[in-house]
Design a protein around this motif. Structure first.
Motif, mmCIF file in Angstrom:
data_model
loop_
_atom_site.group_PDB
_atom_site.id
_atom_site.type_symbol
_atom_site.label_atom_id
_atom_site.label_comp_id
_atom_site.label_asym_id
_atom_site.label_seq_id
_atom_site.Cartn_x
_atom_site.Cartn_y
_atom_site.Cartn_z
ATOM 1 N N UNK A 139 16.823 18.504 14.480
ATOM 2 C CA UNK A 139 16.438 17.726 15.664
ATOM 3 C C UNK A 139 16.704 16.240 15.470
ATOM 4 N N UNK A 140 16.262 15.706 14.344
ATOM 5 C CA UNK A 140 16.400 14.274 14.121
ATOM 6 C C UNK A 140 17.867 13.872 13.979
ATOM 7 N N UNK A 141 18.683 14.729 13.365
ATOM 8 C CA UNK A 141 20.118 14.450 13.257
ATOM 9 C C UNK A 141 20.744 14.356 14.631
ATOM 10 N N UNK A 142 20.360 15.284 15.516
ATOM 11 C CA UNK A 142 20.908 15.282 16.876
ATOM 12 C C UNK A 142 20.517 14.016 17.620
ATOM 13 N N UNK A 143 19.242 13.637 17.536
ATOM 14 C CA UNK A 143 18.768 12.445 18.247
ATOM 15 C C UNK A 143 19.447 11.195 17.704
ATOM 16 N N UNK A 144 19.547 11.089 16.373
ATOM 17 C CA UNK A 144 20.192 9.920 15.763
ATOM 18 C C UNK A 144 21.651 9.794 16.178
ATOM 19 N N UNK A 145 22.307 10.933 16.408
ATOM 20 C CA UNK A 145 23.717 10.925 16.784
ATOM 21 C C UNK A 145 23.914 10.955 18.301
ATOM 22 N N UNK A 169 10.014 11.806 19.625
ATOM 23 C CA UNK A 169 9.975 10.492 20.262
ATOM 24 C C UNK A 169 9.501 9.451 19.256
ATOM 25 N N UNK A 170 10.188 8.308 19.245
ATOM 26 C CA UNK A 170 9.850 7.200 18.350
ATOM 27 C C UNK A 170 9.836 7.652 16.891
ATOM 28 N N UNK A 171 10.833 8.450 16.536
ATOM 29 C CA UNK A 171 10.976 8.951 15.168
ATOM 30 C C UNK A 171 12.289 8.429 14.606
ATOM 31 N N UNK A 172 12.254 7.945 13.380
ATOM 32 C CA UNK A 172 13.437 7.337 12.773
ATOM 33 C C UNK A 172 13.542 7.702 11.302
ATOM 34 N N UNK A 190 0.817 -1.218 0.000
ATOM 35 C CA UNK A 190 0.000 0.000 0.000
ATOM 36 C C UNK A 190 0.846 1.261 0.000
ATOM 37 N N UNK A 191 2.184 1.125 0.084
ATOM 38 C CA UNK A 191 3.062 2.276 0.186
ATOM 39 C C UNK A 191 3.712 2.598 -1.153
ATOM 40 N N UNK A 192 3.845 3.892 -1.416
ATOM 41 C CA UNK A 192 4.570 4.323 -2.607
ATOM 42 C C UNK A 192 6.066 4.116 -2.393
ATOM 43 N N UNK A 193 6.808 3.968 -3.491
ATOM 44 C CA UNK A 193 8.252 3.774 -3.395
ATOM 45 C C UNK A 193 8.918 5.012 -2.792
ATOM 46 N N UNK A 194 9.995 4.800 -2.053
ATOM 47 C CA UNK A 194 10.758 5.903 -1.503
ATOM 48 C C UNK A 194 12.193 5.437 -1.286
ATOM 49 N N UNK A 195 13.124 6.397 -1.247
ATOM 50 C CA UNK A 195 14.526 6.104 -0.988
ATOM 51 C C UNK A 195 14.900 6.389 0.459
ATOM 52 N N UNK A 196 14.456 7.545 0.952
ATOM 53 C CA UNK A 196 14.783 7.953 2.312
ATOM 54 C C UNK A 196 13.610 8.742 2.866
ATOM 55 N N UNK A 197 13.153 8.364 4.046
ATOM 56 C CA UNK A 197 11.974 9.007 4.622
ATOM 57 C C UNK A 197 12.095 9.039 6.139
ATOM 58 N N UNK A 198 11.205 9.804 6.760
ATOM 59 C CA UNK A 198 11.131 9.913 8.218
ATOM 60 C C UNK A 198 9.849 9.222 8.674
ATOM 61 N N UNK A 199 10.001 8.286 9.587
ATOM 62 C CA UNK A 199 8.867 7.575 10.165
ATOM 63 C C UNK A 199 8.601 8.149 11.543
#
Length: 448
Positions: free
Chosen positions: A224-230, A162-165, A144-153
């Protein structure tokens, strides 16, 4: 307190809203959940009345609490919340109780559901990344999902990353959903958003009668997400309306049109934007109908002389806030003080931190004995928060880098996952006077 003193119903323990009520002779009746006692950090100020509700995000829980305490019989002047997760509840509650509030029930979902939000802003012709809904990550349907290379969940109604990847392709998405299910992540409905590179900006301000009455623009040292991932904490900077006039000119029309598309007629807001590295244009990220965290209220008050808590309660009541910015020339930055994995057993005192150059405000949030996980879970994690000022942005950045190093050098954390010998070695290195080697009773303790 005087029985005839006007009162307001506040859902959530926003210290800025409570302070503004008390300064204006209004008694805040504060609906709070278990976290107030469980964490024991924030205390209701003198003059506030606490109302315990098991779940302040549940209209049933709040109504039952009001009825039990007799507060349902009071004539409140308005209803207000700065709690992200209680926004829709409060909008519905305002209708039930026939009370004025800032965010009406018909537009509140636009400020909680990330997919609805992006759809509304995209329909207004603004630059918005593509997104698609995953209704239940426990039962993912890849077809049901469209193709993607890089996305934020991310959770469709989440907050604070919180709970973001970041996921790179379908296989990684499937693995991440399975990991969230294994960890028992409470959210089930997520949104998959197109990844937008570039600087992350923030816009904070006030809307009244559908007009943007105040705007502050800033940026994150890294997204924000870069900081959390690192496993790093957030660092924020405010732009100056004169020195950074181009930034304000770029942001203002985007912010104005986005708020109009979302339907916000009055209230405070915190908006995230991304600046494309190729074109320099701004991409809408997301928007909350509340004040931002990370000492944003303190930074705005310092830089502009504007009290966002005061504006929030005025807008909730339907009274135009008196906003007269008085811009200071100093640069200002706020940051979280990073922790390390393990058990926290020591850090510098408030007085020691306040004595450092440029420190304007300090909060130390975590007590000794707090156990930190191996990774940063969201953008609010840190031992505490600091606001810094300086004559120039370069000076503020230099002070911020110094403070970060200085605090880390004085942070004492018992390392996570250490073996018994490793713990003894750590103790000997940090507190040599407390370490003891093995001796028999026949060996003398010292030479006589």
């Amino acid at each position: 307190m005087p029985q005839d003193q006007p009162s307001a119903l506040i859902v959530g323990t926003d210290p800025y809203a409570m302070r503004a009520c008390l300064r204006n002779g209004i008694t805040p009746y504060v609906v709070h959940g278990p976290h107030l006692a469980d964490w024991g950090y924030l205390k209701l100020p003198d003059g506030a009345v606490g109302i315990f509700a098991e779940d302040p995000t549940s209209i049933e829980s709040v109504l039952l609490a009001l009825r039990r305490t007799g507060a349902a019989e009071r004539e409140f002047r308005f209803l207000q919340t700065s709690d992200e997760e209680a926004l829709v509840t409060v909008a519905a509650l305002a209708r039930v109780l026939d009370l004025p509030t800032a965010v009406a029930a018909d537009i509140a979902p636009n400020f909680r559901d990330k997919w609805l939000q992006k759809r509304a802003v995209a329909a207004a012709g603004l630059d918005v990344g593509a997104s698609q809904v995953i209704e239940d990550i426990h039962h993912l349907d890849p077809s049901a999902l469209a193709d993607f290379d890089k996305a934020v969940l991310k959770p469709i109604a989440g907050a604070g990353t919180r709970n973001t990847s970041v996921v790179r392709g379908l296989a990684e998405l499937i693995d991440t959903c399975a990991e969230y299910r294994r960890r028992g992540v409470p959210q089930r409905t997520f949104v998959l958003e197109e990844f937008t590179p570039g600087e992350e900006w923030m816009a904070d301000g006030v809307v009244f009668d559908g007009e943007l009455r105040f705007l502050s623009v800033g940026t994150y040292a890294e997204p924000c997400l870069t900081a959390v991932d690192a496993n790093r904490v957030l660092q924020l900077e405010r732009f100056d309306p004169t020195e950074d006039a181009d930034a304000f000119a770029l942001a203002r029309p985007v912010v104005t049109e986005a708020l109009r598309a979302l339907g916000l007629r009055r209230g405070v807001f915190h908006m995230e934007l991304f600046r494309r590295p190729d074109t320099g244009g701004l991409v809408f990220g997301e928007c909350a109908a509340r004040t931002g965290g990370g000492l944003i209220s303190e930074a705005v008050a310092f830089k502009f002389g504007v009290d966002l808590g005061e504006a929030a309660i005025r807008c909730a009541e339907g009274i135009e806030p008196a906003i007269e910015p008085a811009v200071r020339p100093e640069s200002v930055s706020t940051l979280f003080l990073a922790n390390r994995p393990g058990v926290l057993v020591g850090y510098p005192s408030l007085e020691q931190i306040r004595a450092l150059p440029g420190v304007e405000h300090v909060r130390l949030d975590l007590p000794y004995g707090f156990r930190t996980g191996d990774t940063v879970q969201d953008t609010t994690q840190g031992v505490g928060q600091v606001m810094l000022s300086g004559r120039t942005r370069e000076e503020v950045r230099s002070r911020r880098e110094f403070l970060t190093r200085w605090f880390d050098e004085r942070l004492v954390v018992v390392p996570a996952h250490a073996t018994y010998p490793e713990l003894r070695s750590w103790q000997r290195a940090n507190w040599p006077e407390t370490a003891s080697d093995f001796r028999t009773y026949a060996e003398p303790e010292r030479q006589r």
